[in-house]
Design a protein around this motif. Structure first.
Motif, PDB file in Angstrom:
ATOM      1  N   PHE A   1      -2.910   6.180  -7.690  1.00  0.00           N
ATOM      2  CA  PHE A   1      -2.695   5.012  -8.328  1.00  0.00           C
ATOM      3  C   PHE A   1      -3.939   4.094  -7.897  1.00  0.00           C
ATOM      4  CE2 PHE A   1      -0.764   2.786  -4.940  1.00  0.00           C
ATOM      5  CZ  PHE A   1       0.291   3.701  -4.607  1.00  0.00           C
ATOM      6  N   GLY A   2      -4.800   4.506  -7.270  1.00  0.00           N
ATOM      7  CA  GLY A   2      -5.906   3.843  -6.797  1.00  0.00           C
ATOM      8  C   GLY A   2      -6.058   3.060  -5.608  1.00  0.00           C
TER       9      GLY A   2
ATOM     10  N   VAL B   1       5.224   4.011   1.076  1.00  0.00           N
ATOM     11  CA  VAL B   1       4.899   4.652  -0.065  1.00  0.00           C
ATOM     12  C   VAL B   1       6.398   4.662  -1.124  1.00  0.00           C
ATOM     13  CG1 VAL B   1       4.241   6.336  -1.676  1.00  0.00           C
ATOM     14  CG2 VAL B   1       3.136   6.064   0.389  1.00  0.00           C
ATOM     15  N   ASP B   2       6.347   3.895  -2.149  1.00  0.00           N
ATOM     16  CA  ASP B   2       7.627   4.101  -3.035  1.00  0.00           C
ATOM     17  C   ASP B   2       6.968   5.139  -4.167  1.00  0.00           C
ATOM     18  OD1 ASP B   2       9.498   2.357  -2.101  1.00  0.00           O
ATOM     19  OD2 ASP B   2       8.193   0.485  -2.533  1.00  0.00           O
ATOM     20  N   ALA B   3       7.601   6.115  -4.299  1.00  0.00           N
ATOM     21  CA  ALA B   3       7.118   7.118  -5.051  1.00  0.00           C
ATOM     22  C   ALA B   3       7.262   6.806  -6.503  1.00  0.00           C
ATOM     23  CB  ALA B   3       7.549   8.470  -4.702  1.00  0.00           C
ATOM     24  N   GLY B   4       8.498   6.176  -6.756  1.00  0.00           N
ATOM     25  CA  GLY B   4       8.873   5.653  -8.201  1.00  0.00           C
ATOM     26  C   GLY B   4       8.772   6.928  -9.071  1.00  0.00           C
TER      27      GLY B   4
ATOM     28  N   ALA C   1       4.379   2.410  -5.795  1.00  0.00           N
ATOM     29  CA  ALA C   1       3.501   1.377  -5.007  1.00  0.00           C
ATOM     30  C   ALA C   1       3.246   1.625  -3.549  1.00  0.00           C
ATOM     31  CB  ALA C   1       4.246   0.152  -5.029  1.00  0.00           C
ATOM     32  N   LEU C   2       2.453   0.971  -2.904  1.00  0.00           N
ATOM     33  CA  LEU C   2       1.989   1.466  -1.528  1.00  0.00           C
ATOM     34  C   LEU C   2       1.724   0.054  -0.878  1.00  0.00           C
ATOM     35  CD1 LEU C   2       0.788   3.363   0.596  1.00  0.00           C
ATOM     36  CD2 LEU C   2      -1.322   3.053  -0.528  1.00  0.00           C
TER      37      LEU C   2
END
Length: 206
Positions: A85-86, A103-106, A146-147
């Motif tokens: 995701f960048g 890291v929330d892999a979601g 999200a990271l």
């Protein structure tokens, strides 16, 4: 066996795989692992510890994660982290320990992390880390990935019960006033006890 008022019903030996020691986990498709029934350690899925003396390891390459959170506790050394995701751009983000990243892999993300060891003969440059995988609620599995990074970790002096002397310290990789915000309450800390001292580290029930 009783330790600290808690009964230990079973001890599961860790599994060694090269530089990685699996402390908590399940058997893989080859029958290797530590065979912890997940209902006894929920929400924790895996806990690995590693000491890595070389660069560009592990050689996994970009690989997918979905539906859980992963916190890497980098005690020592440098790692490069890349996510689809960048975060960090095409080259990824380099962090130096002590630091943590969450890291929330979601709903899904591709992730890669590799070691950076400029001088393999210098033990102080070797990677020393723990990695903890945490299960999440069903609604969190549907959120975007999200990271988060924290390189300014809070450190707290720990005092004896009478507040007369310092008996140790706690470095917070998650919680304890750090910047990482988690979808579930969790504290990840490195607790150091001074020799010959008695230390109590309370954990809030919430």
């Amino acid at each position: 066996m009783i330790i600290g008022g808690r009964s230990i019903a079973r001890i599961v030996p860790p599994t060694q795989n090269g530089p990685i020691t699996r402390l908590v986990g399940t058997l893989d498709i080859d029958g290797k692992g530590t065979d912890h029934p997940l209902d006894q350690c929920d929400p924790f899925i895996l806990l690995d510890q590693a000491v890595i003396p070389k660069s560009d390891l592990p050689p996994f390459g970009a690989h997918p994660h979905r539906g859980h959170s992963v916190v890497t506790v980098l005690l020592q050394g440098k790692m490069k982290s890349w996510d689809s995701f960048g975060a960090g751009g095409l080259e990824g983000t380099v962090i130096k320990g002590p630091a943590s990243y969450w890291v929330d892999a979601g709903s899904g993300v591709f992730h890669d992390e590799t070691t950076i060891v400029d001088d393999p003969d210098d033990p102080l440059q070797h990677i020393n880390l723990f990695q903890l995988w945490v299960g999440v609620k069903e609604e969190d599995r549907l959120k975007p990935a999200a990271l988060q990074y924290d390189i300014n970790l809070p450190v707290e002096e720990l005092w004896d019960e009478g507040k007369d002397s310092v008996v140790g310290s706690a470095r917070y990789f998650v919680g304890g006033g750090g910047t990482i915000q988690t979808p579930h309450p969790i504290t990840v800390a490195q607790v150091t006890q001074h020799p010959g001292k008695t230390l109590k580290f309370p954990i809030e029930s919430s």
